[in-house]
Design a protein around this motif. Sequence first.
Motif, PDB file in Angstrom:
ATOM      1  N   SER A 165       6.877 -17.638  20.265  1.00  0.00           N
ATOM      2  CA  SER A 165       6.758 -19.094  20.340  1.00  0.00           C
ATOM      3  C   SER A 165       6.531 -19.682  18.949  1.00  0.00           C
ATOM      4  O   SER A 165       6.787 -20.851  18.718  1.00  0.00           O
ATOM      5  CB  SER A 165       5.630 -19.493  21.287  1.00  0.00           C
ATOM      6  N   ALA A 166       6.040 -18.847  18.008  1.00  0.00           N
ATOM      7  CA  ALA A 166       5.799 -19.359  16.656  1.00  0.00           C
ATOM      8  C   ALA A 166       7.037 -19.262  15.779  1.00  0.00           C
ATOM      9  O   ALA A 166       7.119 -19.930  14.762  1.00  0.00           O
ATOM     10  CB  ALA A 166       4.651 -18.591  16.010  1.00  0.00           C
TER      11      ALA A 166
ATOM     12  N   PRO B  83      10.548 -19.882  14.102  1.00  0.00           N
ATOM     13  CA  PRO B  83      11.381 -21.076  14.025  1.00  0.00           C
ATOM     14  C   PRO B  83      12.577 -20.930  14.962  1.00  0.00           C
ATOM     15  O   PRO B  83      13.185 -19.872  15.023  1.00  0.00           O
ATOM     16  CB  PRO B  83      11.855 -21.108  12.568  1.00  0.00           C
ATOM     17  N   ASP B  84      12.850 -21.953  15.708  1.00  0.00           N
ATOM     18  CA  ASP B  84      13.911 -21.845  16.700  1.00  0.00           C
ATOM     19  C   ASP B  84      14.515 -23.217  16.941  1.00  0.00           C
ATOM     20  O   ASP B  84      14.028 -23.986  17.762  1.00  0.00           O
ATOM     21  CB  ASP B  84      13.319 -21.271  17.999  1.00  0.00           C
ATOM     22  N   PRO B  85      15.577 -23.552  16.229  1.00  0.00           N
ATOM     23  CA  PRO B  85      16.165 -24.888  16.360  1.00  0.00           C
ATOM     24  C   PRO B  85      16.687 -25.161  17.765  1.00  0.00           C
ATOM     25  O   PRO B  85      16.854 -26.320  18.144  1.00  0.00           O
ATOM     26  CB  PRO B  85      17.321 -24.884  15.358  1.00  0.00           C
ATOM     27  N   ASP B  86      16.902 -24.099  18.549  1.00  0.00           N
ATOM     28  CA  ASP B  86      17.389 -24.322  19.910  1.00  0.00           C
ATOM     29  C   ASP B  86      16.379 -25.086  20.753  1.00  0.00           C
ATOM     30  O   ASP B  86      16.706 -25.566  21.828  1.00  0.00           O
ATOM     31  CB  ASP B  86      17.704 -22.978  20.587  1.00  0.00           C
ATOM     32  N   ARG B  87      15.146 -25.154  20.256  1.00  0.00           N
ATOM     33  CA  ARG B  87      14.123 -25.874  21.020  1.00  0.00           C
ATOM     34  C   ARG B  87      14.217 -27.380  20.847  1.00  0.00           C
ATOM     35  O   ARG B  87      13.540 -28.121  21.536  1.00  0.00           O
ATOM     36  CB  ARG B  87      12.732 -25.424  20.589  1.00  0.00           C
ATOM     37  N   ILE B  88      15.040 -27.836  19.896  1.00  0.00           N
ATOM     38  CA  ILE B  88      15.146 -29.277  19.669  1.00  0.00           C
ATOM     39  C   ILE B  88      15.623 -29.947  20.942  1.00  0.00           C
ATOM     40  O   ILE B  88      16.623 -29.569  21.522  1.00  0.00           O
ATOM     41  CB  ILE B  88      16.141 -29.592  18.549  1.00  0.00           C
TER      42      ILE B  88
ATOM     43  N   GLY C 110      13.601 -35.347  20.605  1.00  0.00           N
ATOM     44  CA  GLY C 110      13.192 -34.983  19.258  1.00  0.00           C
ATOM     45  C   GLY C 110      11.775 -34.453  19.144  1.00  0.00           C
ATOM     46  O   GLY C 110      11.256 -34.340  18.053  1.00  0.00           O
ATOM     47  N   SER C 111      11.145 -34.109  20.253  1.00  0.00           N
ATOM     48  CA  SER C 111       9.816 -33.511  20.146  1.00  0.00           C
ATOM     49  C   SER C 111       9.998 -32.058  19.750  1.00  0.00           C
ATOM     50  O   SER C 111      10.301 -31.199  20.557  1.00  0.00           O
ATOM     51  CB  SER C 111       9.071 -33.606  21.472  1.00  0.00           C
ATOM     52  N   GLY C 112       9.869 -31.825  18.470  1.00  0.00           N
ATOM     53  CA  GLY C 112      10.271 -30.536  17.924  1.00  0.00           C
ATOM     54  C   GLY C 112       9.318 -29.403  18.199  1.00  0.00           C
ATOM     55  O   GLY C 112       9.671 -28.428  18.845  1.00  0.00           O
ATOM     56  N   LEU C 113       8.081 -29.515  17.724  1.00  0.00           N
ATOM     57  CA  LEU C 113       7.210 -28.358  17.704  1.00  0.00           C
ATOM     58  C   LEU C 113       6.483 -28.181  19.021  1.00  0.00           C
ATOM     59  O   LEU C 113       5.821 -29.087  19.506  1.00  0.00           O
ATOM     60  CB  LEU C 113       6.188 -28.510  16.581  1.00  0.00           C
ATOM     61  N   ALA C 114       6.605 -26.982  19.556  1.00  0.00           N
ATOM     62  CA  ALA C 114       5.904 -26.684  20.790  1.00  0.00           C
ATOM     63  C   ALA C 114       4.471 -26.285  20.458  1.00  0.00           C
ATOM     64  O   ALA C 114       4.158 -25.909  19.342  1.00  0.00           O
ATOM     65  CB  ALA C 114       6.603 -25.551  21.516  1.00  0.00           C
TER      66      ALA C 114
END
Lengths: 377, 358
Positions: free
Chosen positions: B274-275, B277-282, B286-290
């Motif tokens: 989960s830490a 970097p994973d651009p697929d989470r965009i 636009g809430s980027g960071l989980a």
Amino acid sequence: MAVVTGTETLLEVRNISVDYLAANGTVHAVSDVSFTLRRGEVLGLAGESGCGKSTLAYAIARLLRPPAMIVGGEAIYYPHQRENDDGEVRLADMQKGPIDILKLTPAQLRSFRWSELSVVFQSAMNALNPVMDIGTQITDVLRAHRPTMGKDSRERRAIELLRTVGIAPDRLHSYPHELSGGMRQRAMIAIALALSPEIIIMDEPTTALDVVVQREILSEILRLRERFGFSVIFITHDLSLLLELADRVLVMYAGRIVEMGSRRDMYLHPRHPYSYGLIHSFPSLHGPLRRMSGIPGSPPDLRAAPAGCAFHPRCPMAFAACRRVFPVLQPALAENQEQLTACHLYNAQLHPAGAPKTEDIAASYEALAAAQGVTKL
Amino acid sequence: MNTVDYTAEVARRDAGIQPVLEGIHLHKEFPVRGGLFGPQRTVKAVDDATIALYPGKATALVGESGSGKTTVARMMARTYDPTSGTLRFRGEAVKLEHGAALRAYRRHVQLVFQDPFSSLNPVHNVRYHLSRPLRIHGHAHTNAEVTEQVLALLNRVSLSPAEQFIQKYPHQLSGGQRQRVAIARALAARPEVLLADEPVSMLDVSIRLDILNLMLRLKDEERLALLFITHDIASARYFAEETLVMYAGQMVEGGPSEAVIQQPKHPYTQLLLSAAPDPDRITADGSGLAQLPARGEIPSLINPPGGCRFHPRCPHAMPVCKERFPQRTHLGGGHWTHCFLYGDGDGAGANGATAAKV
């Protein structure tokens, strides 16, 4: 004073150029770069080592020393009226209207730095003073910039700052070596925040950290940005990080901006073949496993960059015009004025076949990988 | 405790593939000098690590700094002697002797370091770096033989034209070229096992893939057994068939890379993923960071937490986690973990796995 990301311009960089004067020729590290930083936004600056991203940021902060020389351009800062406590003499109050950072006198610069613009460096261990505890390093900033502030209120402010970045106040008298890598980077951020600047330049602030700590620091930066409304220029080579963190991303190659756009546009459809290559230099955690190839070759010698587009010797989609004609930064497609790229593929006159789709760029890189003998999994 | 994975082991035995190099129950403690009258203390860097490397296969060892992954590699390279545990090369226990025996061992097992800027000697040229292992291991005797083999090595690592590189000094090479020289130097001994300690993390982004692809090609063409140490779990997925995750000296999860990365079971593996970097989470908004499921850093290994060393950070910690380290639980398909959420060894909780979907 929470400010949401607006369209209000905070910093406008116009045609800035930086040279390094070396004995064997002048290195054009940054050439004719223009961009705007909006109030409250995180602007990502990405590129390979030597692309000029740090030089650009340090030029804006006026931190360059010879042999580096700013040979042209302006960096116009639009200050914001804000409440003035603690007897700080702000440059913005003395001088009404926009300020050109590059023309500040040394005395003006001293008052400008840290109260309007601060910097978080990559290596916290080198940036922090090893023989001073972190509390002293924070109060040092306050003592220099807010002479009327008393000793007690300085210490109170230091404790408040440490709390803000998530360090327990009892670490006030800890020395840098007593802190972990993540804590040191937090302490650096606390010092950068001390005078509530409008702009914070972060130069690879998390590169030396482990992923879990990196993620904590990034969340912290975004949280603080929400709270204080400062703008961030975030420098990194890790484009996948920027695609999650930044509002807008700026990709540099050989001292010039080759693409600029919102992170969503950059992720979904990078226009410049270099941006595409950079994004896809990182294996992904999901999706089909493909053998990938990096961008071939290496960055050019900036003493004599290739004619035309500097990327053409490495570009899988280069055509005749790329070797002759210099590409200017302009909207890639008429329907999106926010995504700019410097690439002839989007120039209808030079490239009548029409703008390539992202799949076309992908296909050209795959053909390249196949030609190099990288087989698909 | 089970030392090897039954299912995967059986499949390999059926295919007739034996591990080249195995580390079994490896432990490593480093003494630390205390105060003048202080007690002698030790850093428990590696606690019961078991690892097997197969010809033509890559195994990734993933963890943060301080997880003990480099110590495992160095024990396998015999830079350090394990405090306890056995090394087996081609099924035979390796005698922990120095001198000629160590030299013979190093002929088979070679190490590639992280930093190509400090692992090459700045006063020697490429030819010297590559000729040393050739001569020491008796692969080349005359100057003509050395030159011929050095050129062949440079071509194997795609440094061409090789004639141009042979006389160059490290400062004349880029980071990627230096790392290729370092790989060529390891190959000069003609090893069966290559241990690569973060071979790309010091390199620029655009050349990392080239080096990874080079090592993959060597693995496929020359049937090398590869150990790939990394903190970047995404490159483990790209590079290795098998992934092992270490935390604070303990191996917490392992198995086929896709299984470990797509269905992580141990809470630490989940945290690492989960830490990353994973651009697929965009998302569209636009809430980027989980949010991270846990915080903090690896504890001091002088006095590590008892039981499972992850328990102070674990969002699912139970009282038993403080008492002892769980046995290995097999989850099928070669995927295993050490976590009480999924049972305690294979006898106990098969139903624990469903209860603990986190």
